[in-house]
Design a protein around this motif. Structure first.
Motif, PDB file in Angstrom:
ATOM      1  N   ARG A 126     -37.637  73.076 -48.208  1.00 17.55           N
ATOM      2  CA  ARG A 126     -38.646  74.108 -47.963  1.00 17.55           C
ATOM      3  C   ARG A 126     -39.356  74.494 -49.261  1.00 17.55           C
ATOM      4  NH1 ARG A 126     -34.575  74.844 -44.335  1.00 17.55           N
ATOM      5  NH2 ARG A 126     -35.186  75.246 -42.201  1.00 17.55           N
ATOM      6  N   GLN A 140     -47.180  76.413 -43.703  1.00 22.06           N
ATOM      7  CA  GLN A 140     -47.436  77.779 -43.282  1.00 22.06           C
ATOM      8  C   GLN A 140     -48.141  78.522 -44.415  1.00 22.06           C
ATOM      9  OE1 GLN A 140     -43.410  78.912 -42.334  1.00 22.06           O
ATOM     10  NE2 GLN A 140     -43.781  78.572 -40.155  1.00 22.06           N
ATOM     11  N   SER A 179     -50.191  69.614 -40.044  1.00 20.55           N
ATOM     12  CA  SER A 179     -49.476  69.702 -41.317  1.00 20.55           C
ATOM     13  C   SER A 179     -49.486  68.378 -42.066  1.00 20.55           C
ATOM     14  CB  SER A 179     -48.041  70.173 -41.091  1.00 20.55           C
ATOM     15  OG  SER A 179     -47.378  69.314 -40.203  1.00 20.55           O
ATOM     16  N   SER A 217     -44.124  70.826 -41.659  1.00 23.25           N
ATOM     17  CA  SER A 217     -44.790  72.094 -41.373  1.00 23.25           C
ATOM     18  C   SER A 217     -45.460  72.633 -42.628  1.00 23.25           C
ATOM     19  CB  SER A 217     -43.763  73.124 -40.869  1.00 23.25           C
ATOM     20  OG  SER A 217     -44.345  74.397 -40.725  1.00 23.25           O
TER      21      SER A 217
END
Length: 116
Positions: A51, A91, A84, A89
């Motif tokens: 992440r 965000q 994406s 992903s």
């Protein structure tokens, strides 16, 4: 491919005519140049699912009104809401307005990514 490379590949077509840089902004001698800087901003533990976080800094030319980088920031955010790219992903956060000492408009977007 790293997450930073995938993010660069994702935003480059959205920023035709802008100079894409990594890590820090290096100004040019041309006052009409516009820049996009991708800065790593940490992230969670580097496990199987990663992440990483980034900041995208959009720097307008010396003569640009604030609306120029603002509209680009909004187009990047909208593109991330739809796709994406090569990442699992993306965000984006809300863009933040700043200005350089010489008056160039800047919009900064925080981006959280998920990759594996």
């Amino acid at each position: 491919m790293t997450a930073a490379d995938a993010l660069k590949d994702f935003i480059t077509p959205l920023l035709a005519g802008w100079r894409i840089q990594f890590g820090r902004w290096t100004d040019s001698t041309n006052p009409t140049d516009r820049f996009a800087v991708i800065k790593p901003a940490g992230g969670g533990l580097a496990e199987l699912v990663r992440r990483p976080q980034f900041t995208i800094i959009l720097i307008g030319s010396k003569s640009d009104p604030a609306t120029v980088p603002s509209m680009k920031a909004e187009s990047i955010i909208e593109a991330m809401r739809v796709s994406s790219g090569a990442l699992v992903s993306l965000q984006p956060g809300e863009p933040v307005y700043l200005a350089t000492d010489d008056g160039r408009p800047i919009f900064e977007i925080a981006v959280s990514a998920i990759t594996n």
